[in-house]
Motif scaffolding. Structure first.
Motif, mmCIF file in Angstrom:
data_model
loop_
_atom_site.group_PDB
_atom_site.id
_atom_site.type_symbol
_atom_site.label_atom_id
_atom_site.label_comp_id
_atom_site.label_asym_id
_atom_site.label_seq_id
_atom_site.Cartn_x
_atom_site.Cartn_y
_atom_site.Cartn_z
ATOM 1 N N LEU A 1 -35.581 38.864 12.083
ATOM 2 C CA LEU A 1 -34.267 38.569 11.516
ATOM 3 C C LEU A 1 -33.670 37.408 12.301
ATOM 4 O O LEU A 1 -33.079 37.580 13.351
ATOM 5 N N SER A 2 -33.838 36.197 11.756
ATOM 6 C CA SER A 2 -33.341 35.004 12.414
ATOM 7 C C SER A 2 -31.846 34.827 12.153
ATOM 8 O O SER A 2 -31.258 35.478 11.282
ATOM 9 N N ILE A 3 -31.245 33.916 12.901
ATOM 10 C CA ILE A 3 -29.817 33.636 12.714
ATOM 11 C C ILE A 3 -29.560 33.088 11.314
ATOM 12 O O ILE A 3 -28.585 33.457 10.651
ATOM 13 N N THR A 4 -30.441 32.187 10.847
ATOM 14 C CA THR A 4 -30.239 31.603 9.528
ATOM 15 C C THR A 4 -30.354 32.656 8.428
ATOM 16 O O THR A 4 -29.572 32.664 7.474
ATOM 17 N N ARG A 5 -31.319 33.559 8.563
ATOM 18 C CA ARG A 5 -31.465 34.619 7.562
ATOM 19 C C ARG A 5 -30.252 35.539 7.569
ATOM 20 O O ARG A 5 -29.750 35.944 6.524
ATOM 21 N N PHE B 1 -27.251 34.762 8.497
ATOM 22 C CA PHE B 1 -26.107 34.040 7.946
ATOM 23 C C PHE B 1 -26.201 33.959 6.430
ATOM 24 O O PHE B 1 -25.196 34.099 5.724
ATOM 25 N N GLY B 2 -27.411 33.740 5.916
ATOM 26 C CA GLY B 2 -27.591 33.712 4.469
ATOM 27 C C GLY B 2 -27.239 35.045 3.836
ATOM 28 O O GLY B 2 -26.603 35.095 2.778
ATOM 29 N N ALA B 3 -27.655 36.135 4.479
ATOM 30 C CA ALA B 3 -27.326 37.464 3.975
ATOM 31 C C ALA B 3 -25.817 37.705 4.012
ATOM 32 O O ALA B 3 -25.236 38.276 3.082
ATOM 33 N N LEU B 4 -25.177 37.246 5.093
ATOM 34 C CA LEU B 4 -23.722 37.399 5.206
ATOM 35 C C LEU B 4 -23.003 36.641 4.100
ATOM 36 O O LEU B 4 -22.044 37.138 3.500
ATOM 37 N N LEU B 5 -23.464 35.433 3.804
ATOM 38 C CA LEU B 5 -22.859 34.648 2.732
ATOM 39 C C LEU B 5 -22.996 35.343 1.377
ATOM 40 O O LEU B 5 -22.087 35.283 0.546
ATOM 41 N N LEU C 1 -21.332 29.759 -6.058
ATOM 42 C CA LEU C 1 -21.765 28.655 -5.190
ATOM 43 C C LEU C 1 -22.116 29.165 -3.793
ATOM 44 O O LEU C 1 -23.082 28.709 -3.176
ATOM 45 N N VAL C 2 -21.317 30.104 -3.295
ATOM 46 C CA VAL C 2 -21.608 30.690 -1.982
ATOM 47 C C VAL C 2 -22.941 31.428 -2.017
ATOM 48 O O VAL C 2 -23.740 31.348 -1.074
ATOM 49 N N ALA C 3 -23.194 32.152 -3.113
ATOM 50 C CA ALA C 3 -24.461 32.868 -3.239
ATOM 51 C C ALA C 3 -25.639 31.899 -3.303
ATOM 52 O O ALA C 3 -26.705 32.148 -2.730
ATOM 53 N N LEU C 4 -25.454 30.775 -4.001
ATOM 54 C CA LEU C 4 -26.509 29.770 -4.052
ATOM 55 C C LEU C 4 -26.747 29.164 -2.666
ATOM 56 O O LEU C 4 -27.890 28.897 -2.284
ATOM 57 N N ALA C 5 -25.668 28.938 -1.914
ATOM 58 C CA ALA C 5 -25.820 28.437 -0.551
ATOM 59 C C ALA C 5 -26.572 29.446 0.310
ATOM 60 O O ALA C 5 -27.401 29.075 1.148
ATOM 61 N N ALA C 6 -26.296 30.735 0.089
ATOM 62 C CA ALA C 6 -27.007 31.782 0.828
ATOM 63 C C ALA C 6 -28.503 31.706 0.547
ATOM 64 O O ALA C 6 -29.328 31.873 1.449
ATOM 65 N N SER C 7 -28.858 31.441 -0.709
ATOM 66 C CA SER C 7 -30.267 31.327 -1.063
ATOM 67 C C SER C 7 -30.926 30.190 -0.318
ATOM 68 O O SER C 7 -32.026 30.321 0.229
ATOM 69 N N ALA C 8 -30.248 29.037 -0.276
ATOM 70 C CA ALA C 8 -30.815 27.861 0.386
ATOM 71 C C ALA C 8 -30.969 28.085 1.888
ATOM 72 O O ALA C 8 -31.992 27.745 2.488
ATOM 73 N N ILE C 9 -29.943 28.654 2.504
ATOM 74 C CA ILE C 9 -29.973 28.882 3.953
ATOM 75 C C ILE C 9 -31.078 29.871 4.318
ATOM 76 O O ILE C 9 -31.813 29.688 5.298
ATOM 77 N N ALA C 10 -31.216 30.926 3.521
ATOM 78 C CA ALA C 10 -32.216 31.951 3.829
ATOM 79 C C ALA C 10 -33.636 31.460 3.589
ATOM 80 O O ALA C 10 -34.590 32.122 4.000
ATOM 81 N N SER D 1 -38.548 32.002 9.109
ATOM 82 C CA SER D 1 -38.308 32.680 10.378
ATOM 83 C C SER D 1 -39.640 33.024 11.010
ATOM 84 O O SER D 1 -40.689 33.003 10.359
ATOM 85 N N LYS D 2 -39.625 33.352 12.290
ATOM 86 C CA LYS D 2 -40.845 33.688 12.996
ATOM 87 C C LYS D 2 -41.372 35.030 12.507
ATOM 88 O O LYS D 2 -40.619 35.935 12.193
#
Length: 275
Positions: free
Chosen positions: A85-89, A91-95, A243-252, A256-257
């Motif tokens: 669970l990376s920071i980016t993942r 954050f995407g889930a939070l968005l 739009l926020v949900a789409l941003a979440a998709s892109a960020i996620a 991740s390792k």
């Protein structure tokens, strides 16, 4: 699907063998009931979409999918390797969760509507695991066609039983819709399940859920906007939430390792069957 599967001896034998394999516990029994996840979503659609609107329904579904995807990817359910669970993942889930709160916000004064939003959320929690269950049955049967057919048999049986109970209680009646396009739901659902089962090992459950629901969000906004006869209003926060949900998709989508070690018992999908 029954016509396709029962017309071939290999797939017919694999399908009829599944009940016996369930009784013998060849693989963990929950995998045989992945179709119940789809049944919950279909049920929640029928109950809540009329009040929530398609866009609000879809974004509520996203939150459940994201949370389920994070847990399944971290535990290695349905994928070859566990993913950290990376920071980016995260954050995407939070968005994605923030997006759900945004689209539901116009209904905060209506507790009944908020309660209805819980239904697709629960459906999302279950549906995030559904591709993993179907993938396991596909490996056991050596056929994704058999897995998809079994998925629909389980879902149909559960919904059919619930419907018969309501008929017996005098709270439901049977009737066929006159609009031809309403019969496309089954084939589209079949195509969706097939694609998810094939892609889950390549993308992971979280990325698959976010990518697929991004497309659903766009479609849901267009449906609510272009078909006003449905009576679903598009608010400014609905657009922002999408739009926020789409941003979440892109960020996620940022990789991740992987956690060291291959997950034992990970199914291999027979991709050639669907070509």
């Amino acid at each position: 699907m029954l016509i396709i599967v029962l017309s071939r001896r290999k797939t017919r034998d694999a399908l009829t063998a599944l009940p016996g394999q369930l009784r013998r516990g060849v693989v963990p029994w929950p995998n045989f009931f992945a179709g119940l996840c789809g049944a919950v979503i279909v049920l929640s659609e029928g109950i809540s979409v009329g009040s929530l609107g398609v866009a609000t329904f879809e974004t509520s579904l996203i939150s459940g999918l994201v949370i389920s995807g994070i847990v399944c990817d971290r535990l290695g359910i349905g994928v070859e390797r566990r993913q950290a669970l990376s920071i980016t993942r995260g954050f995407g889930a939070l968005l994605a969760i923030v997006a759900t709160l945004l689209v539901v916000s116009p209904h905060f004064e209506a507790p009944k509507v908020i309660a209805l939003a819980i239904l697709p959320f629960v459906g999302g929690l279950l549906a995030g695991w559904q591709p993993a269950g179907n993938s396991t049955i596909g490996k056991l049967a050596d056929s994704m066609l058999v897995s998809i057919t079994w998925n629909f048999i389980v879902g149909f049986s559960a919904l059919g039983l619930a419907f018969l109970v309501r008929v017996a209680l005098g709270k439901a009646s049977f009737g066929l819709p006159p609009q031809w396009w309403m019969y496309l739901g089954g084939p589209l659902g079949l195509l969706s399940i097939a694609l998810m089962a094939l892609l889950v090992r390549r993308l992971g459950l979280l990325l698959l859920a976010l990518a697929s629901t991004a497309g659903q969000l766009i479609g849901s906004i267009l449906i609510d906007w272009l078909i006003p006869a449905l009576g679903n209003q598009i608010y400014g926060v609905t657009i922002i939430g999408a739009l926020v949900a789409l941003a979440a998709s892109a960020i996620a989508m940022v990789p991740s390792k992987t956690v060291a070690g291959r997950v034992e018992g990970t199914p291999v999908i027979a991709e050639a069957e669907l070509s």
